[in-house]
Write a protein that holds these residues in place. Structure first.
Motif, PDB file in Angstrom:
ATOM      1  N   ASN B   7       0.843  -1.190   0.000  1.00 38.63           N
ATOM      2  CA  ASN B   7       0.000   0.000   0.000  1.00 38.63           C
ATOM      3  C   ASN B   7       0.879   1.241   0.000  1.00 38.63           C
ATOM      4  OD1 ASN B   7       0.048   1.190   2.955  1.00 38.63           O
ATOM      5  ND2 ASN B   7      -0.031  -1.026   3.148  1.00 38.63           N
ATOM      6  N   PRO B   8       0.384   2.297  -0.642  1.00 40.64           N
ATOM      7  CA  PRO B   8      -0.913   2.352  -1.314  1.00 40.64           C
ATOM      8  C   PRO B   8      -0.851   1.672  -2.689  1.00 40.64           C
ATOM      9  CG  PRO B   8       0.249   4.404  -1.629  1.00 40.64           C
ATOM     10  CD  PRO B   8       1.128   3.560  -0.742  1.00 40.64           C
ATOM     11  N   LEU B   9      -2.026   1.481  -3.296  1.00 41.84           N
ATOM     12  CA  LEU B   9      -2.057   0.928  -4.644  1.00 41.84           C
ATOM     13  C   LEU B   9      -1.723   2.002  -5.669  1.00 41.84           C
ATOM     14  CD1 LEU B   9      -5.232  -1.364  -4.590  1.00 41.84           C
ATOM     15  CD2 LEU B   9      -2.838  -1.976  -4.206  1.00 41.84           C
ATOM     16  N   PHE B  10      -2.165   3.210  -5.396  1.00 44.80           N
ATOM     17  CA  PHE B  10      -1.902   4.328  -6.288  1.00 44.80           C
ATOM     18  C   PHE B  10      -1.328   5.475  -5.478  1.00 44.80           C
ATOM     19  CE2 PHE B  10      -3.996   2.508  -9.885  1.00 44.80           C
ATOM     20  CZ  PHE B  10      -5.040   1.770  -9.368  1.00 44.80           C
ATOM     21  N   TYR B  22       4.711   0.814   1.350  1.00 40.80           N
ATOM     22  CA  TYR B  22       4.817  -0.228   2.361  1.00 40.80           C
ATOM     23  C   TYR B  22       4.537  -1.600   1.765  1.00 40.80           C
ATOM     24  CZ  TYR B  22       4.684   3.719   5.532  1.00 40.80           C
ATOM     25  OH  TYR B  22       4.969   4.895   6.169  1.00 40.80           O
ATOM     26  N   CYS B  23       5.270  -2.581   2.244  1.00 35.69           N
ATOM     27  CA  CYS B  23       5.103  -3.958   1.781  1.00 35.69           C
ATOM     28  C   CYS B  23       5.058  -4.865   3.013  1.00 35.69           C
ATOM     29  CB  CYS B  23       6.265  -4.329   0.867  1.00 35.69           C
ATOM     30  SG  CYS B  23       6.292  -6.066   0.350  1.00 35.69           S
ATOM     31  N   ASN B  24       3.895  -5.439   3.264  1.00 32.71           N
ATOM     32  CA  ASN B  24       3.728  -6.361   4.389  1.00 32.71           C
ATOM     33  C   ASN B  24       3.621  -7.783   3.872  1.00 32.71           C
ATOM     34  OD1 ASN B  24       2.196  -3.693   5.373  1.00 32.71           O
ATOM     35  ND2 ASN B  24       3.009  -4.789   7.137  1.00 32.71           N
ATOM     36  N   TYR B  25       4.201  -8.726   4.587  1.00 30.88           N
ATOM     37  CA  TYR B  25       4.064 -10.115   4.183  1.00 30.88           C
ATOM     38  C   TYR B  25       3.602 -10.942   5.387  1.00 30.88           C
ATOM     39  CZ  TYR B  25       8.923  -9.963   5.820  1.00 30.88           C
ATOM     40  OH  TYR B  25      10.076  -9.748   6.547  1.00 30.88           O
ATOM     41  N   SER B  26       2.942 -12.042   5.065  1.00 29.67           N
ATOM     42  CA  SER B  26       2.143 -12.713   6.094  1.00 29.67           C
ATOM     43  C   SER B  26       2.896 -13.761   6.910  1.00 29.67           C
ATOM     44  CB  SER B  26       0.934 -13.398   5.447  1.00 29.67           C
ATOM     45  OG  SER B  26       1.393 -14.368   4.505  1.00 29.67           O
ATOM     46  N   THR B  27       3.885 -14.397   6.359  1.00 26.75           N
ATOM     47  CA  THR B  27       4.610 -15.424   7.110  1.00 26.75           C
ATOM     48  C   THR B  27       6.100 -15.150   7.022  1.00 26.75           C
ATOM     49  OG1 THR B  27       4.794 -16.903   5.216  1.00 26.75           O
ATOM     50  CG2 THR B  27       2.826 -17.126   6.579  1.00 26.75           C
ATOM     51  N   LEU B  74       9.789   1.190   0.878  1.00 23.68           N
ATOM     52  CA  LEU B  74      10.533   1.821  -0.205  1.00 23.68           C
ATOM     53  C   LEU B  74      10.288   3.320  -0.069  1.00 23.68           C
ATOM     54  CD1 LEU B  74      12.246   1.475  -2.811  1.00 23.68           C
ATOM     55  CD2 LEU B  74      10.093   1.466  -4.090  1.00 23.68           C
ATOM     56  N   HIS B  75      11.325   4.042   0.302  1.00 24.79           N
ATOM     57  CA  HIS B  75      11.180   5.467   0.563  1.00 24.79           C
ATOM     58  C   HIS B  75      11.684   6.260  -0.631  1.00 24.79           C
ATOM     59  CE1 HIS B  75      10.611   9.010   3.004  1.00 24.79           C
ATOM     60  NE2 HIS B  75      11.790   9.439   2.626  1.00 24.79           N
ATOM     61  N   ILE B  76      10.874   7.227  -1.041  1.00 23.50           N
ATOM     62  CA  ILE B  76      11.225   8.068  -2.180  1.00 23.50           C
ATOM     63  C   ILE B  76      11.546   9.459  -1.638  1.00 23.50           C
ATOM     64  CG2 ILE B  76      10.393   9.059  -4.352  1.00 23.50           C
ATOM     65  CD1 ILE B  76       8.215   6.633  -3.985  1.00 23.50           C
ATOM     66  N   THR B  77      12.707   9.944  -1.977  1.00 28.61           N
ATOM     67  CA  THR B  77      13.144  11.258  -1.493  1.00 28.61           C
ATOM     68  C   THR B  77      13.162  12.245  -2.647  1.00 28.61           C
ATOM     69  OG1 THR B  77      14.539  10.218   0.181  1.00 28.61           O
ATOM     70  CG2 THR B  77      15.004  12.523  -0.361  1.00 28.61           C
ATOM     71  N   ALA B  78      12.513  13.382  -2.454  1.00 27.86           N
ATOM     72  CA  ALA B  78      12.518  14.459  -3.460  1.00 27.86           C
ATOM     73  C   ALA B  78      12.189  13.905  -4.844  1.00 27.86           C
ATOM     74  CB  ALA B  78      13.868  15.180  -3.457  1.00 27.86           C
ATOM     75  N   GLY B 104       1.528  -4.263  -6.250  1.00 26.77           N
ATOM     76  CA  GLY B 104       2.128  -3.168  -6.990  1.00 26.77           C
ATOM     77  C   GLY B 104       1.594  -1.818  -6.520  1.00 26.77           C
ATOM     78  N   THR B 105       2.431  -0.823  -6.599  1.00 28.12           N
ATOM     79  CA  THR B 105       2.044   0.566  -6.302  1.00 28.12           C
ATOM     80  C   THR B 105       2.334   1.386  -7.540  1.00 28.12           C
ATOM     81  OG1 THR B 105       2.523   0.391  -3.937  1.00 28.12           O
ATOM     82  CG2 THR B 105       2.530   2.599  -4.908  1.00 28.12           C
ATOM     83  N   ARG B 106       1.274   1.969  -8.104  1.00 29.82           N
ATOM     84  CA  ARG B 106       1.461   2.802  -9.292  1.00 29.82           C
ATOM     85  C   ARG B 106       1.756   4.225  -8.841  1.00 29.82           C
ATOM     86  NH1 ARG B 106      -3.120   2.832 -13.793  1.00 29.82           N
ATOM     87  NH2 ARG B 106      -2.672   0.628 -13.661  1.00 29.82           N
ATOM     88  N   LEU B 107       2.968   4.651  -9.091  1.00 34.74           N
ATOM     89  CA  LEU B 107       3.423   5.971  -8.668  1.00 34.74           C
ATOM     90  C   LEU B 107       3.408   6.936  -9.842  1.00 34.74           C
ATOM     91  CD1 LEU B 107       4.885   7.957  -6.713  1.00 34.74           C
ATOM     92  CD2 LEU B 107       7.029   6.942  -7.488  1.00 34.74           C
TER      93      LEU B 107
END
Lengths: 115, 111
Positions: B7-10, B22-27, B74-78, B104-107
């Protein structure tokens, strides 16, 4: 060096037909994995081949099959095509099954449209 | 069964701003990958994260992994327009050789 080559790039098929997609991995890469990408489901794992053997399979029906040849080239086949099979099919290769250091190298994909 | 959520997706952001995907995984997973996909193109490998606390940076992108929280960021700076793409994370476990991708996150970076 050449990347992962997938052929054909685009394909239009009719429901009920079958299709074969081809993937040539990077020279020296022995592991090939296939993914289906759709807007609704995202990237879904189909199967993984290593040394001509299927090592892993995703949750797809038996209409989806594949194989790997001794030169590591791989093909996937979809029989009795359905409209829902329309997708971008991506092939990914790696040196061996463990992609720890570099991740996969993906091909450009084959866009399949079923009408 | 391993599941991966992003998240987010967009994400639509102004040039020059910072944001985090953000990327969360379950196990339990001991490896996390980030990929970039431009429209109509294939996926390009960005980062490989293999241990708790791992941080990698390339240009304006920085990825980190917290295995205890089962979270990668995944951090995006400037941000700049060239970063517009879809970003995927993928998790796997050694020995299974099966990698599950996030949605996927569409940026989109706006000038």
């Amino acid at each position: 060096k050449a990347g992962v080559t997938q052929t054909p790039r685009y394909l239009i098929k009719t429901r009920g037909q079958q299709v074969t997609l081809s993937c040539s991995p990077i020279s020296g890469h022995r592991s090939v994995s296939w993914y289906q990408q759709t807007p609704g489901q995202g990237l879904q794992f189909l199967f993984e081949y290593f040394s001509e053997t299927q090592r892993n399979k995703g949750n797809f029906p038996g209409r989806f099959s594949g194989r790997q040849f001794s030169n590591s080239r791989s093909e996937m086949n979809v029989s009795t095509l359905e409209l829902g099979d329309s997708a971008l099919y991506l092939c990914a290769s790696s040196w061996n099954r463990d992609i720890t250091n570099y991740g996969y190298t993906f091909g450009s994909g084959t866009r399949l449209t079923v009408v | 069964e391993l599941k991966v959520e992003q998240n987010p997706l967009f994400l639509s952001m102004q040039e020059g701003k910072n944001y985090t995907i953000y990327c969360n995984y379950s196990t339990t997973s001991d490896r996390l990958y980030w990929y970039r996909q431009d429209p109509g193109k294939s996926l390009e490998s960005l980062f490989v994260l293999l241990s708790n606390g791992a941080v990698k940076q390339e240009g304006r992108l920085m990825a980190s992994l917290d295995t205890k929280a089962r979270l990668s960021t995944l951090h995006i700076t400037a941000a700049v327009h060239d970063l517009s793409a879809t970003y995927f994370c993928a998790a796997g476990t050694s020995g299974t050789y099966k990698y599950i991708f996030g949605t996927g996150t569409r940026l989109k970076v706006l000038a």
